[in-house]
Design a protein around this motif. Structure first.
Motif, PDB file in Angstrom:
ATOM      1  N   LEU A 178       0.885  -1.382  -0.070  1.00  0.00           N
ATOM      2  CA  LEU A 178      -0.025  -0.056   0.045  1.00  0.00           C
ATOM      3  C   LEU A 178       0.794   1.052   0.066  1.00  0.00           C
ATOM      4  N   SER A 228      -7.361  11.069  -7.715  1.00  0.00           N
ATOM      5  CA  SER A 228      -7.653  10.070  -6.777  1.00  0.00           C
ATOM      6  C   SER A 228      -8.121   8.900  -7.403  1.00  0.00           C
ATOM      7  N   TYR A 265     -17.591  13.874  -4.366  1.00  0.00           N
ATOM      8  CA  TYR A 265     -15.904  14.033  -4.387  1.00  0.00           C
ATOM      9  C   TYR A 265     -15.452  13.069  -5.646  1.00  0.00           C
ATOM     10  N   LEU A 318      -7.984  14.432   5.506  1.00  0.00           N
ATOM     11  CA  LEU A 318      -9.109  14.572   4.147  1.00  0.00           C
ATOM     12  C   LEU A 318     -10.523  14.182   4.578  1.00  0.00           C
TER      13      LEU A 318
HETATM   14  C1  LIG Z   1     -10.998  -1.465   2.535  1.00  0.00           C
HETATM   15  C2  LIG Z   1      -9.536  -1.302   3.160  1.00  0.00           C
HETATM   16  C3  LIG Z   1      -9.073  -0.076   3.027  1.00  0.00           C
HETATM   17  C4  LIG Z   1      -9.809   1.075   2.497  1.00  0.00           C
HETATM   18  C5  LIG Z   1      -9.687   1.781   1.563  1.00  0.00           C
HETATM   19  C6  LIG Z   1     -10.413   3.033   1.282  1.00  0.00           C
HETATM   20  C7  LIG Z   1     -11.782   3.015   1.461  1.00  0.00           C
HETATM   21  C8  LIG Z   1      -9.756   4.055   0.368  1.00  0.00           C
HETATM   22  C9  LIG Z   1     -10.371   5.121   0.167  1.00  0.00           C
HETATM   23  C10 LIG Z   1      -9.668   5.973  -0.785  1.00  0.00           C
HETATM   24  C11 LIG Z   1      -9.980   7.486  -0.883  1.00  0.00           C
HETATM   25  C12 LIG Z   1     -11.472   7.868  -0.541  1.00  0.00           C
HETATM   26  C13 LIG Z   1      -9.370   8.061  -1.223  1.00  0.00           C
HETATM   27  C14 LIG Z   1      -9.367   9.527  -1.617  1.00  0.00           C
HETATM   28  O1  LIG Z   1      -9.525  10.114  -2.602  1.00  0.00           O
HETATM   29  C15 LIG Z   1      -7.784   0.302   3.819  1.00  0.00           C
HETATM   30  C16 LIG Z   1      -7.972   1.425   4.829  1.00  0.00           C
HETATM   31  C17 LIG Z   1      -6.769   0.789   2.873  1.00  0.00           C
HETATM   32  C18 LIG Z   1      -6.934  -0.853   4.500  1.00  0.00           C
HETATM   33  C19 LIG Z   1      -7.356  -2.032   3.786  1.00  0.00           C
HETATM   34  C20 LIG Z   1      -8.770  -2.495   3.680  1.00  0.00           C
END
Ligand SMILES: CC1=C(/C=C/C(C)=C/C=C/C(C)=C/C=O)C(C)(C)CCC1
Ligand SMILES: NC(=O)C1=CN([C@@H]2O[C@H](COP(=O)(O)OP(=O)(O)OC[C@H]3O[C@@H](n4cnc5c(N)ncnc54)[C@H](OP(=O)(O)O)[C@@H]3O)[C@@H](O)[C@H]2O)C=CC1
Length: 297
Positions: A7, A156, A181, A218
């Motif tokens: 990640l 994003s 967004y 954010l």
């Molecule tokens: C499911 C999940 C996650 C969620 C990721 C998300 C929901 C990301 C959203 C990103 C955004 C909204 C970016 C903004 O532009 C994590 C936390 C990586 C941990 C591993 C499992």
């Protein structure tokens, strides 16, 4: 550790130094913008922190000056939710500076309750897209005079869920904070592509960026997201890691041929079908000009 590594990959390894170069970073008082500005200052650029809260900006400018030893870190007021503020920022900047080599359109809001900017634009579209569209337009001649120069638009992965609903651009017919967004982040990518097309041969190049999932402010408008970010804070990127792809696009030599492309983890990244639609990009450009009172060419 393996998940964390996955990640948080992507490091800007460019050794480029920036003495004599001028950079503007929007939303530089916290999160990804602060770390981006810090690294540009570390490399010797004169860096303008364009912030809506000048007091917060001044504290960060002092911190960056102390850490980097670069005194050329300046704070200027910029509220992207008010076109008067954007015009005032640009007017003062153009009077003050001979050059602009790097513009990082970084500031952003996510999942705010339905609200409008001073000019009546829906907040996500107004700040994330239209505000940066106007700012870039006002600074474009300076960027051209300073070529080679670059514009980095922080978008994003969330753009994948975005759509440009021209009949509901201000969210008046229906509104969902999360989707609003996503729509604005799709607009960032379409803007980047159309800007790249229009700037071909000018020496100004432009890139859109997904910074990764980054532990920043954010998520301030969503308790659920705050909780998720807290729960997974070990796995997601630090703001310093989140700044890497913006820095990669601003600094890496030889990237000019990839103007208009989208980057993630310091690599070219795939975008959604909507984000590759040239007709939508052109129409969004024209509609944005119309809304902002910019002459169309
Ligand atoms: C499911 C999940 C996650 C969620 C990721 C998300 C929901 C990301 C959203 C990103 C955004 C909204 C970016 C903004 O532009 C994590 C936390 C990586 C941990 C591993 C499992
Ligand atoms: N964090 C993440 O996981 C991801 C972030 N991004 C993008 O990265 C960019 C940076 O976000 P991040 O650092 O995470 O978030 P932060 O909330 O930490 O920083 C956002 C910055 O934008 C500024 N800002 C908000 N509204 C305005 C406005 N009206 N005028 C001027 N500045 C404003 C904020 O100022 P103030 O402090 O005064 O509110 C702050 O400096 C955003 O464009 C975001 O969409 C993209 C994908 C994932």
């Amino acid at each position: 550790p393996q998940i964390r590594k996955m990640l948080s990959s992507g490091v800007c390894t460019s050794a480029v130094q920036l003495p004599g170069k001028v950079a503007v970073v929007t939303g530089a008082n916290t999160g990804i913008g602060k770390e981006t500005a810090k690294e540009l200052a570390q490399r010797g650029a004169r860096v303008y922190l364009a912030c809506r809260d000048v007091q917060k900006g001044e504290l960060v400018a002092r911190e960056i000056q102390i850490v980097t030893g670069n005194q050329q870190v300046l704070v200027r007021k910029l509220d992207l939710a008010d076109t008067k503020s954007i015009r005032a920022f640009a007017k003062d900047f153009l009077a003050e500076e001979k050059h602009l080599h790097i513009l990082i359109n970084n500031a952003g809001v996510m999942m705010c309750p339905y609200s409008k900017t001073a000019d009546g634009f829906e907040m996500h579209m107004g700040v994330n897209h239209l505000g940066h569209f106007l700012l870039t337009h006002l600074l474009l001649d300076k960027l051209k005079e300073s070529a080679p120069s670059r514009v980095v638009n922080v978008s994003s992965l969330a753009h994948h869920l975005g759509r440009i609903h021209f009949h509901n651009l201000q969210g008046e017919k229906f509104y969902n904070a999360g989707l609003a967004y996503c729509h604005s982040k799709l607009a960032n990518i379409l803007f980047t592509q159309e800007l790249a097309r229009r700037l071909k041969g000018s020496g100004v190049t432009t890139y859109s960026v997904h910074p990764g999932t980054v532990n920043s402010e954010l998520v301030r408008h969503s308790s659920f997201m705050k909780w998720m970010w807290w729960l997974f804070s070990f796995f997601i990127k630090t703001p310093q890691q989140g700044a890497q792809t913006s820095l990669y696009c601003a600094l890496t030599e030889g990237l000019e041929v990839l103007s208009g492309h989208h980057f993630s983890d310091c690599r070219v990244a795939w975008v959604s079908a909507q984000a590759r639609n040239e007709t939508t990009a052109r129409r969004l450009w024209d509609v944005s000009c119309d809304l902002l009172g910019i002459p169309m060419d």
